[in-house]
Design a protein around this motif. Sequence first.
Motif, mmCIF file in Angstrom:
data_model
loop_
_atom_site.group_PDB
_atom_site.id
_atom_site.type_symbol
_atom_site.label_atom_id
_atom_site.label_comp_id
_atom_site.label_asym_id
_atom_site.label_seq_id
_atom_site.Cartn_x
_atom_site.Cartn_y
_atom_site.Cartn_z
ATOM 1 N N VAL A 88 0.844 -1.202 0.000
ATOM 2 C CA VAL A 88 0.000 0.000 0.000
ATOM 3 C C VAL A 88 0.877 1.248 0.000
ATOM 4 O O VAL A 88 0.629 2.187 -0.759
ATOM 5 C CB VAL A 88 -0.973 -0.012 1.201
ATOM 6 C CG1 VAL A 88 -1.674 1.319 1.349
ATOM 7 C CG2 VAL A 88 -1.982 -1.138 1.053
ATOM 8 N N VAL A 89 1.913 1.252 0.808
ATOM 9 C CA VAL A 89 2.808 2.408 0.855
ATOM 10 C C VAL A 89 3.517 2.588 -0.488
ATOM 11 O O VAL A 89 3.610 3.701 -1.010
ATOM 12 C CB VAL A 89 3.826 2.262 2.010
ATOM 13 C CG1 VAL A 89 4.932 3.302 1.902
ATOM 14 C CG2 VAL A 89 3.118 2.359 3.350
ATOM 15 N N ASP A 90 3.996 1.479 -1.063
ATOM 16 C CA ASP A 90 4.657 1.571 -2.376
ATOM 17 C C ASP A 90 3.730 2.149 -3.433
ATOM 18 O O ASP A 90 4.121 3.007 -4.222
ATOM 19 C CB ASP A 90 5.147 0.196 -2.828
ATOM 20 C CG ASP A 90 6.491 -0.179 -2.243
ATOM 21 O OD1 ASP A 90 7.139 0.696 -1.647
ATOM 22 O OD2 ASP A 90 6.879 -1.355 -2.389
ATOM 23 N N ALA A 91 2.485 1.666 -3.453
ATOM 24 C CA ALA A 91 1.562 2.100 -4.499
ATOM 25 C C ALA A 91 1.040 3.507 -4.256
ATOM 26 O O ALA A 91 0.995 4.327 -5.171
ATOM 27 C CB ALA A 91 0.387 1.117 -4.599
ATOM 28 N N ALA A 92 0.630 3.798 -3.020
ATOM 29 C CA ALA A 92 -0.035 5.075 -2.744
ATOM 30 C C ALA A 92 0.947 6.222 -2.526
ATOM 31 O O ALA A 92 0.741 7.318 -3.031
ATOM 32 C CB ALA A 92 -0.938 4.929 -1.525
ATOM 33 N N VAL A 93 1.995 5.972 -1.795
ATOM 34 C CA VAL A 93 2.891 7.061 -1.420
ATOM 35 C C VAL A 93 4.059 7.194 -2.391
ATOM 36 O O VAL A 93 4.386 8.289 -2.840
ATOM 37 C CB VAL A 93 3.408 6.852 0.023
ATOM 38 C CG1 VAL A 93 4.388 7.942 0.410
ATOM 39 C CG2 VAL A 93 2.253 6.794 1.001
ATOM 40 N N LEU A 94 4.666 6.078 -2.732
ATOM 41 C CA LEU A 94 5.870 6.133 -3.551
ATOM 42 C C LEU A 94 5.592 6.005 -5.049
ATOM 43 O O LEU A 94 6.504 6.135 -5.850
ATOM 44 C CB LEU A 94 6.850 5.045 -3.105
ATOM 45 C CG LEU A 94 7.272 5.128 -1.632
ATOM 46 C CD1 LEU A 94 8.154 3.954 -1.266
ATOM 47 C CD2 LEU A 94 7.969 6.441 -1.339
ATOM 48 N N GLY A 95 4.354 5.699 -5.384
ATOM 49 C CA GLY A 95 3.964 5.659 -6.796
ATOM 50 C C GLY A 95 4.435 4.442 -7.570
ATOM 51 O O GLY A 95 4.546 4.495 -8.793
ATOM 52 N N ALA A 96 4.708 3.343 -6.897
ATOM 53 C CA ALA A 96 5.132 2.122 -7.599
ATOM 54 C C ALA A 96 3.970 1.587 -8.429
ATOM 55 O O ALA A 96 2.802 1.700 -8.055
ATOM 56 C CB ALA A 96 5.586 1.072 -6.597
ATOM 57 N N ARG A 97 4.275 0.986 -9.553
ATOM 58 C CA ARG A 97 3.244 0.464 -10.457
ATOM 59 C C ARG A 97 3.677 -0.886 -11.012
ATOM 60 O O ARG A 97 4.870 -1.196 -11.099
ATOM 61 C CB ARG A 97 3.008 1.411 -11.638
ATOM 62 C CG ARG A 97 2.498 2.778 -11.261
ATOM 63 C CD ARG A 97 1.004 2.702 -10.898
ATOM 64 N NE ARG A 97 0.529 4.021 -10.500
ATOM 65 C CZ ARG A 97 0.237 4.352 -9.257
ATOM 66 N NH1 ARG A 97 0.370 3.490 -8.300
ATOM 67 N NH2 ARG A 97 -0.204 5.562 -8.977
ATOM 68 N N GLY A 98 2.703 -1.676 -11.417
ATOM 69 C CA GLY A 98 2.893 -2.908 -12.174
ATOM 70 C C GLY A 98 3.939 -3.858 -11.636
ATOM 71 O O GLY A 98 3.811 -4.414 -10.562
ATOM 72 N N ALA A 99 4.999 -4.032 -12.404
ATOM 73 C CA ALA A 99 6.023 -5.031 -12.099
ATOM 74 C C ALA A 99 6.743 -4.739 -10.781
ATOM 75 O O ALA A 99 7.249 -5.665 -10.150
ATOM 76 C CB ALA A 99 7.034 -5.101 -13.238
ATOM 77 N N GLN A 100 6.765 -3.495 -10.367
ATOM 78 C CA GLN A 100 7.421 -3.162 -9.106
ATOM 79 C C GLN A 100 6.675 -3.762 -7.911
ATOM 80 O O GLN A 100 7.268 -3.992 -6.861
ATOM 81 C CB GLN A 100 7.511 -1.647 -8.937
ATOM 82 C CG GLN A 100 8.387 -0.986 -9.973
ATOM 83 C CD GLN A 100 8.269 0.527 -9.919
ATOM 84 O OE1 GLN A 100 7.205 1.070 -9.665
ATOM 85 N NE2 GLN A 100 9.385 1.203 -10.189
ATOM 86 N N LEU A 101 5.384 -3.998 -8.061
ATOM 87 C CA LEU A 101 4.579 -4.539 -6.965
ATOM 88 C C LEU A 101 4.487 -6.066 -6.987
ATOM 89 O O LEU A 101 4.016 -6.665 -6.025
ATOM 90 C CB LEU A 101 3.169 -3.948 -7.022
ATOM 91 C CG LEU A 101 3.078 -2.439 -6.858
ATOM 92 C CD1 LEU A 101 1.649 -1.965 -7.076
ATOM 93 C CD2 LEU A 101 3.577 -2.010 -5.491
ATOM 94 N N LEU A 102 4.920 -6.692 -8.082
ATOM 95 C CA LEU A 102 4.755 -8.141 -8.224
ATOM 96 C C LEU A 102 5.393 -8.977 -7.114
ATOM 97 O O LEU A 102 4.766 -9.922 -6.637
ATOM 98 C CB LEU A 102 5.255 -8.600 -9.586
ATOM 99 C CG LEU A 102 4.290 -8.374 -10.741
ATOM 100 C CD1 LEU A 102 4.909 -8.856 -12.039
ATOM 101 C CD2 LEU A 102 2.960 -9.033 -10.491
#
Length: 194
Positions: A88-102
Amino acid sequence: GRTPAPAGATAAASAAILCLCHGIACIAQSLSAIVDAFSCEVADATPLNKLAEAWHMAEAVLRRASADVERCLLALVATLAISEMLLVVDAAVLGARGAQLLPGVFICCGIMYALFIAAAVSQKCGRVPASINATCFGPGTETERQDVVNYVASSSAGFYVLDVQLTTPLVIKTLYVWCVVGVFMRWAALEPRW
């Protein structure tokens, strides 16, 4: 800016956690096979006194195996909680997308898979008394059969973690709570600051 973790380190850590998940799932599937083997003995109309002994052995193996892996399973549950929060922190705060979240998504899915497989052991154990009760062991064995059914039912065998039976409803409730926490964290990260 943010310096990303080296891809090799992330992949190695994710692989190690997924290997632990696979190990727990294999142990749980083995325990499930023990319960299935006992059910086959019931279907073969094994004498009731031998069924009670066989269940006693199966229950002992279930308790011992679940006690041996409970710390690892607790560590995986803690990893699930932390991974979900970090996703959640990666996606919402740091803006991680797609392959970075896998890697985080795979970790969460692997841990949930291991939890569901372990919970299936308890579910199978819960159906054993009905299986015994539905089997005919010959005339005049109703009282002895009921004693074995009561013994198996009162044993409450299954997969235990810290003396709490791991059941499918418990795993689903845990998943639900962490989803609510994730949605709340996502909402809190997107809320404008005044």
